[in-house]
Scaffold this motif. Structure first.
Motif, PDB file in Angstrom:
ATOM      1  N   PHE A 218       0.801  -1.218   0.000  1.00  0.00           N
ATOM      2  CA  PHE A 218       0.000   0.000   0.000  1.00  0.00           C
ATOM      3  C   PHE A 218       0.839   1.276   0.000  1.00  0.00           C
ATOM      4  CE2 PHE A 218      -2.242  -3.464   2.110  1.00  0.00           C
ATOM      5  CZ  PHE A 218      -3.310  -3.591   1.247  1.00  0.00           C
ATOM      6  N   GLU A 219       2.122   1.135  -0.309  1.00  0.00           N
ATOM      7  CA  GLU A 219       3.016   2.289  -0.320  1.00  0.00           C
ATOM      8  C   GLU A 219       3.553   2.520  -1.718  1.00  0.00           C
ATOM      9  OE1 GLU A 219       5.975   0.996   2.446  1.00  0.00           O
ATOM     10  OE2 GLU A 219       4.800   1.538   4.192  1.00  0.00           O
ATOM     11  N   GLY A 220       3.826   3.755  -2.026  1.00  0.00           N
ATOM     12  CA  GLY A 220       4.515   4.092  -3.268  1.00  0.00           C
ATOM     13  C   GLY A 220       3.664   3.956  -4.517  1.00  0.00           C
ATOM     14  N   GLU A 221       4.340   4.056  -5.626  1.00  0.00           N
ATOM     15  CA  GLU A 221       3.674   4.081  -6.917  1.00  0.00           C
ATOM     16  C   GLU A 221       3.323   2.693  -7.434  1.00  0.00           C
ATOM     17  OE1 GLU A 221       5.971   6.385  -9.669  1.00  0.00           O
ATOM     18  OE2 GLU A 221       6.191   8.024  -8.249  1.00  0.00           O
ATOM     19  N   GLU A 222       3.842   1.660  -6.805  1.00  0.00           N
ATOM     20  CA  GLU A 222       3.597   0.312  -7.289  1.00  0.00           C
ATOM     21  C   GLU A 222       2.359  -0.327  -6.670  1.00  0.00           C
ATOM     22  OE1 GLU A 222       6.903  -2.335  -7.600  1.00  0.00           O
ATOM     23  OE2 GLU A 222       8.297  -0.675  -7.818  1.00  0.00           O
ATOM     24  N   GLN A 223       1.490   0.476  -6.075  1.00  0.00           N
ATOM     25  CA  GLN A 223       0.275  -0.080  -5.492  1.00  0.00           C
ATOM     26  C   GLN A 223      -0.592  -0.650  -6.606  1.00  0.00           C
ATOM     27  OE1 GLN A 223      -1.955   2.462  -2.874  1.00  0.00           O
ATOM     28  NE2 GLN A 223      -3.680   1.073  -2.812  1.00  0.00           N
ATOM     29  N   ASN A 224      -1.095  -1.844  -6.388  1.00  0.00           N
ATOM     30  CA  ASN A 224      -1.938  -2.515  -7.364  1.00  0.00           C
ATOM     31  C   ASN A 224      -3.235  -1.728  -7.547  1.00  0.00           C
ATOM     32  OD1 ASN A 224      -3.867  -4.362  -8.565  1.00  0.00           O
ATOM     33  ND2 ASN A 224      -2.418  -5.984  -8.097  1.00  0.00           N
ATOM     34  N   PRO A 225      -3.598  -1.394  -8.798  1.00  0.00           N
ATOM     35  CA  PRO A 225      -4.827  -0.635  -9.028  1.00  0.00           C
ATOM     36  C   PRO A 225      -6.087  -1.396  -8.624  1.00  0.00           C
ATOM     37  CG  PRO A 225      -3.796  -1.259 -11.118  1.00  0.00           C
ATOM     38  CD  PRO A 225      -2.855  -1.648 -10.028  1.00  0.00           C
ATOM     39  N   GLY A 226      -5.962  -2.689  -8.388  1.00  0.00           N
ATOM     40  CA  GLY A 226      -7.116  -3.464  -7.929  1.00  0.00           C
ATOM     41  C   GLY A 226      -7.652  -2.967  -6.603  1.00  0.00           C
ATOM     42  N   TRP A 227      -6.740  -2.539  -5.706  1.00  0.00           N
ATOM     43  CA  TRP A 227      -7.199  -2.018  -4.410  1.00  0.00           C
ATOM     44  C   TRP A 227      -8.028  -0.751  -4.607  1.00  0.00           C
ATOM     45  CZ3 TRP A 227      -7.170  -5.753  -1.354  1.00  0.00           C
ATOM     46  CH2 TRP A 227      -6.089  -6.600  -1.187  1.00  0.00           C
ATOM     47  N   THR A 228      -7.642   0.083  -5.547  1.00  0.00           N
ATOM     48  CA  THR A 228      -8.401   1.312  -5.809  1.00  0.00           C
ATOM     49  C   THR A 228      -9.789   0.967  -6.335  1.00  0.00           C
ATOM     50  OG1 THR A 228      -6.352   2.510  -6.253  1.00  0.00           O
ATOM     51  CG2 THR A 228      -8.386   3.498  -7.080  1.00  0.00           C
ATOM     52  N   ARG A 229      -9.868   0.000  -7.240  1.00  0.00           N
ATOM     53  CA  ARG A 229     -11.176  -0.426  -7.767  1.00  0.00           C
ATOM     54  C   ARG A 229     -12.074  -0.923  -6.640  1.00  0.00           C
ATOM     55  NH1 ARG A 229      -7.955  -3.170 -11.510  1.00  0.00           N
ATOM     56  NH2 ARG A 229      -8.522  -5.171 -10.557  1.00  0.00           N
ATOM     57  N   ILE A 230     -11.503  -1.737  -5.753  1.00  0.00           N
ATOM     58  CA  ILE A 230     -12.280  -2.281  -4.638  1.00  0.00           C
ATOM     59  C   ILE A 230     -12.739  -1.157  -3.714  1.00  0.00           C
ATOM     60  CG2 ILE A 230     -12.078  -3.687  -2.539  1.00  0.00           C
ATOM     61  CD1 ILE A 230     -10.183  -5.517  -4.289  1.00  0.00           C
ATOM     62  N   ASP A 231     -11.801  -0.276  -3.347  1.00  0.00           N
ATOM     63  CA  ASP A 231     -12.150   0.862  -2.482  1.00  0.00           C
ATOM     64  C   ASP A 231     -13.264   1.701  -3.099  1.00  0.00           C
ATOM     65  OD1 ASP A 231     -10.254   0.118  -0.607  1.00  0.00           O
ATOM     66  OD2 ASP A 231      -8.853   1.733  -1.102  1.00  0.00           O
TER      67      ASP A 231
END
Length: 187
Positions: A102-115
């Motif tokens: 959950f840190e930096g630019e390598e966060q998986n975009p899947g978490w954003t979709r879920i959120d």
């Protein structure tokens, strides 16, 4: 003999949800393979955790779809979501503690979709007067994740009954911890 990557991931997930500090040797043993075979599939713990992250995101998105978040009253959709996501709660609890996800630019975009999908549910409930408006949808989303993780840990430790998991999560989230005053006339 070919090694089923899904089987290895499920074995790793089962172990790491119970013992987050397990070594790669322990993960290999839990998956029923050698450490060398495990390393052929996952170069190290970080690669394994990233693969587990993909599995966790997939399971969350499947639960979100099955919960039909856009149907009916928002509190009912929350109840369906907790029921659908319960089988993945242990894996999510493990992933929740892996800060590098959950840190930096390598966060998986899947978490954003879920959120975004869960926040949209809370926003819908607020717009229909079903949820408090003094708590942001983002705050409610994180509270849900925190309760899911805590509930999973309680069940795994034997401090909570598995049958109580959905009820306790939903009631605490939707009802809050404050006791509401009686609704009748003053005594």
């Amino acid at each position: 003999m070919a090694v089923d990557r899904e089987h290895v991931l499920r074995g790793a997930a089962a172990l790491l949800t119970r013992k987050s500090t397990a070594t790669m040797d322990e993960v290999a043993k839990a998956a029923g393979i050698s450490r060398a075979t495990l390393h052929r599939h996952f170069a190290g713990r970080d690669a394994l955790v990233r693969a587990l992250e993909g599995l966790g995101i997939e399971e969350c998105e499947t639960a979100l779809d099955a919960a039909r978040l856009d149907e009916g009253p928002a509190p009912d959709a929350v109840r369906r979501l907790v029921k659908e996501i319960e089988p993945a709660a242990g894996l999510l609890a493990f992933l929740y503690t892996e800060n590098q996800l959950f840190e930096g630019e390598e966060q998986n975009p899947g978490w954003t979709r879920i959120d975004e999908r869960i926040a949209a549910l809370f926003r819908r409930g607020q717009l229909h007067g079903e949820f408090r408006i003094d708590l942001t949808p983002a705050w409610l989303t994180e509270a849900l994740f925190g309760l899911l993780a805590s509930g999973a840990w309680m069940v795994q430790c034997g401090r909570g009954a598995p049958k109580d998991f959905p009820h306790m999560i939903v009631e605490l989230l939707l009802g809050g911890a404050l006791r509401q005053p009686p609704s009748g006339p003053p005594a």
